[in-house]
Design a protein around this motif. Structure first.
Motif, short mmCIF file in Angstrom:
data_model
loop_
_atom_site.label_atom_id
_atom_site.label_comp_id
_atom_site.label_asym_id
_atom_site.label_seq_id
_atom_site.Cartn_x
_atom_site.Cartn_y
_atom_site.Cartn_z
N TYR A 432 -9.37 -1.83 14.24
CA TYR A 432 -8.24 -0.91 14.21
C TYR A 432 -8.69 0.41 14.82
O TYR A 432 -9.78 0.89 14.52
CB TYR A 432 -7.75 -0.66 12.78
N SER A 433 -7.86 0.95 15.66
CA SER A 433 -8.21 2.25 16.26
C SER A 433 -7.22 3.32 15.86
O SER A 433 -7.16 4.37 16.47
CB SER A 433 -8.23 2.12 17.79
N GLY A 434 -6.41 3.03 14.85
CA GLY A 434 -5.42 4.01 14.43
C GLY A 434 -5.04 3.78 12.99
O GLY A 434 -5.60 2.92 12.31
N PRO A 435 -4.08 4.53 12.47
CA PRO A 435 -3.67 4.40 11.07
C PRO A 435 -2.97 3.05 10.83
O PRO A 435 -2.56 2.38 11.77
CB PRO A 435 -2.70 5.57 10.89
N PRO A 436 -2.82 2.63 9.57
CA PRO A 436 -2.18 1.35 9.26
C PRO A 436 -0.74 1.29 9.75
O PRO A 436 -0.03 2.30 9.79
CB PRO A 436 -2.23 1.31 7.72
N GLU A 437 -0.33 0.08 10.14
CA GLU A 437 1.06 -0.12 10.59
C GLU A 437 2.03 -0.09 9.41
O GLU A 437 3.18 0.34 9.56
CB GLU A 437 1.19 -1.46 11.32
N LEU A 438 1.57 -0.55 8.26
CA LEU A 438 2.44 -0.63 7.10
C LEU A 438 1.87 0.20 5.96
O LEU A 438 0.65 0.37 5.84
CB LEU A 438 2.60 -2.09 6.63
N GLU A 439 2.76 0.68 5.11
CA GLU A 439 2.33 1.44 3.95
C GLU A 439 1.91 0.52 2.81
O GLU A 439 0.87 0.71 2.19
CB GLU A 439 3.46 2.36 3.48
N GLU A 481 6.68 -0.30 -7.25
CA GLU A 481 6.36 0.20 -5.90
C GLU A 481 6.99 -0.74 -4.89
O GLU A 481 6.62 -1.90 -4.80
CB GLU A 481 4.83 0.24 -5.69
N ARG A 482 7.96 -0.24 -4.13
CA ARG A 482 8.66 -1.08 -3.17
C ARG A 482 7.76 -1.37 -1.96
O ARG A 482 7.31 -0.44 -1.28
CB ARG A 482 9.94 -0.38 -2.71
N PRO A 483 7.49 -2.64 -1.64
CA PRO A 483 6.65 -2.96 -0.48
C PRO A 483 7.46 -3.02 0.82
O PRO A 483 8.67 -3.17 0.80
CB PRO A 483 6.09 -4.34 -0.83
N ASP A 484 6.75 -2.90 1.93
CA ASP A 484 7.40 -3.10 3.23
C ASP A 484 7.58 -4.59 3.51
O ASP A 484 8.56 -5.00 4.12
CB ASP A 484 6.54 -2.48 4.34
N VAL A 485 6.61 -5.39 3.07
CA VAL A 485 6.61 -6.84 3.29
C VAL A 485 6.06 -7.52 2.05
O VAL A 485 5.18 -6.97 1.38
CB VAL A 485 5.74 -7.24 4.52
N ILE A 486 6.58 -8.71 1.74
CA ILE A 486 6.03 -9.51 0.65
C ILE A 486 5.63 -10.88 1.21
O ILE A 486 6.40 -11.51 1.94
CB ILE A 486 7.04 -9.67 -0.51
N VAL A 546 3.98 -11.13 10.03
CA VAL A 546 4.47 -9.93 9.34
C VAL A 546 5.30 -9.08 10.29
O VAL A 546 6.40 -8.59 9.93
CB VAL A 546 3.29 -9.13 8.76
N ARG A 547 4.80 -8.90 11.50
CA ARG A 547 5.56 -8.10 12.48
C ARG A 547 6.90 -8.76 12.79
O ARG A 547 7.93 -8.09 12.92
CB ARG A 547 4.75 -7.93 13.75
N ARG A 548 6.90 -10.11 12.91
CA ARG A 548 8.14 -10.82 13.22
C ARG A 548 9.14 -10.69 12.09
O ARG A 548 10.35 -10.47 12.31
CB ARG A 548 7.83 -12.29 13.50
N ALA A 549 8.66 -10.81 10.84
CA ALA A 549 9.55 -10.66 9.68
C ALA A 549 10.12 -9.25 9.61
O ALA A 549 11.31 -9.07 9.30
CB ALA A 549 8.79 -11.00 8.41
N ARG A 550 9.30 -8.26 9.91
CA ARG A 550 9.79 -6.89 9.92
C ARG A 550 10.83 -6.67 11.01
O ARG A 550 11.84 -6.00 10.80
CB ARG A 550 8.61 -5.93 10.15
#
Length: 554
Positions: A432-439, A481-486, A546-550
């Motif tokens: 990874y070269s940057g911050p996380p995509e998901l919280e 805590e509401r997730p972005d993905v489950i 995960v990206r596709r579901a989002r």
């Protein structure tokens, strides 16, 4: 049917019902002479009897013919109505291999064996011609004899079947008894395994508590000693002789080393209990390599070992927990320097584009590790026996600690070595070269091993990863805590995956959460879901899902 190539054997008139009896006898004789089995002979005779009763009358006749592959019987009649629906013809059709109903005639065909009788057509004709017409009484007696033979065969088969059933029942009873006994043994074994597993868990928890407690209790006095040393040698302290200052500095150095060891023990206890939570940030790997180089230079110089490092531009900056990565590399480099008598210790970092991983290797030209000890060096407190190990004695927790930290960061740590030539430690980390995509991502699965694996795969991709062992716990976690993905497993205790998905669909606050179904039975998953098979799951497949579901929820 090979009618065009068939040779005529005999013709029989079918003017009266008496002629049907004659046809039946001649048909059976022709079947026998053609080489058919006794059962097939009876079938041919019965078929001719049934069909003949339907078609006899003035001008009707039967022609028996022999082909290369079939015995053929052509029944010609003068009936004006359609005969295809007659009951006798339907029965005859079930007794022969083929039946063809046409205008003015019906043809029956019985397939011959691969090796036909050796009798010639002329011999068969002569034998059939010699047959005298039979009376109805004679034919009835012949049919009764055939029925008696058939009945005897049925009785014999019933006796054999009854004997077989008796044997099967005895075998079933024996297998049932053995299975019941085996089941009792399995239940007892499971109970014993559960008891031993509980004891192991209790022992593990006790060990973790011991490490955590002892480590915590040791850190307080060690920090006090370090503070006092700094006061003694600091600008506000009383003057000391050069020797006294040297001795105090040695005390401070030893105490800091001991504090570092205690901290490692505490981290190991946290890692084993799953409480070691990485805090990723942007890390300058080149600067870290330089820092380690400076830190270890005095030790390497004293033993004549040269330190080198090379970091590829693609991995010059990593998004990872800086403290954990520093401790991993310091352990690997310290070990390499400690067990290298001459030559060099090299740290290299590159990008594995195929797996999207940062690969960091520490290679030395030291004494190496014998193959039989290569896996054991990752056991807690294990040290490879040898003279150099005695001189450079350590605690035996450096490599186990480094591997646990690597797994906490979502990576792996492996060793390869050749005795007498050197050792290479390979650290692989998600790139990874940057911050996380998901919280936040929630993993709902009763399989603890899979949850740990998925957590490592998501390291750096998601800032926070929560876990739930069943659907009920997942609903509670989402409420807190509401997730972005489950990530949902379908087969879970209490509230399974399907019920969980239904509850989410019925809740206005949860229905728009992106879902990825990860299961061993993908064919049972809902059609409108992003689905992954657990078997052989790869990190890049999981992240793409995960990206596709989002994207589908957006």
């Amino acid at each position: 049917m090979d009618k065009a190539e068939a040779a005529e054997l005999v013709r029989v008139r079918l003017d009266t019902d008496q002629d049907v009896f004659v046809l039946r006898g001649i048909g059976r004789a022709a079947a026998e002479l053609a080489g058919l089995e006794p059962q097939d002979q009876i079938r041919v005779a019965t078929a001719l009897s049934e069909a003949g009763r339907e078609l006899f009358g003035n001008g009707s006749s039967a022609i028996l013919m022999l082909g290369d592959r079939h015995l053929l019987i052509r029944l010609e009649h003068s009936k004006r109505s359609d005969v295809s629906g007659l009951e006798g013809l339907r029965l005859a059709g079930r007794l022969v291999d083929e039946i063809a109903v046409g205008e003015g005639g019906v043809t029956l065909a019985k397939r011959l064996r691969m090796r036909r009788t050796s009798a010639s057509v002329a011999e068969i004709r002569a034998k059939l011609a010699a047959l005298s017409p039979v009376s109805a009484l004679d034919e009835l007696r012949e049919q009764n004899r055939e029925l008696a033979e058939t009945l005897e065969d049925v009785r014999r088969l019933n006796a054999e079947l009854q004997e077989t059933n008796t044997g099967v029942l005895a075998m079933y009873n024996q297998l049932s008894a053995e299975l019941e006994e085996t089941n009792r043994g399995v239940v007892a074994l499971y109970a014993e395994l559960d008891e031993k597993s509980s004891r192991l868990r209790e022992a593990q928890e006790a060990r973790n508590r011991f490490w955590a407690t002892v480590s915590h209790e040791l850190r307080t006095p060690l920090n006090s000693v370090i503070g006092l040393v700094r006061l003694l040698i600091g600008p506000g302290g009383d003057p000391m002789t050069e020797e006294q200052a040297h001795q105090v500095r040695l005390i401070g150095t030893s105490t800091e080393t001991l504090l570092e060891l205690v901290s490692e023990l505490l981290d190991m206890a946290k890692a084993e209990s799953g409480r070691l939570d990485p805090q990723p940030s942007a890390v300058d790997l080149v600067r870290m390599a330089d820092q380690l180089h400076v830190m270890l230079r005095p030790t390497s110089a004293s033993v004549g070992v040269e330190l080198r490092h090379e970091v590829a531009p693609e991995v010059a900056e990593l998004y990872v927990d800086e403290g954990m990565l520093l401790r991993i590399l310091r352990n690997l480099l310290s070990n390499a320097v400690k067990f290298t008598l001459s030559g060099e210790v090299r740290l290299e970092a590159r990008l594995d584009e195929a797996k999207d991983e940062a690969v960091i290797t520490v290679t030395d030209t030291g004494i190496g590790i014998p193959q039989e000890h290569l896996t054991r060096v990752f056991e807690d407190f294990y040290q490879v026996p040898g003279s150099l190990q005695v001189r450079s004695r350590g605690t035996g927790i450096g490599l186990p600690y480094a591997r646990r930290l690597a797994e906490t960061l979502g990576g792996t740590l492996e060793l390869t070595s050749t005795e007498g030539e050197g050792t290479t430690a390979t650290l692989r980390l998600p790139h990874y070269s940057g911050p996380p995509e998901l919280e936040r991502v929630l993993i709902a699965d009763d399989d603890e091993v899979f949850r740990a694996t998925a957590r490592r795969m998501l390291h750096g991709f998601a800032a926070h990863v929560d876990e739930a062992a069943d659907g009920a716990a997942a609903l509670e976690s989402m409420a807190a805590e509401r997730p972005d993905v489950i990530l949902v497993d379908l087969l879970m205790p209490r509230v399974d995956g399907n019920v969980l998905l239904q509850r989410m669909a019925e809740d206005d606050g949860l229905r728009d959460i992106a879902v990825v179904v990860v299961t061993i039975a993908p064919q049972r998953a809902p059609d409108d879901m992003v689905v992954l098979d657990k078997h052989g799951l790869r990190r890049d497949d999981l992240l793409q899902a995960v990206r596709r579901a989002r994207g589908e929820r957006a």
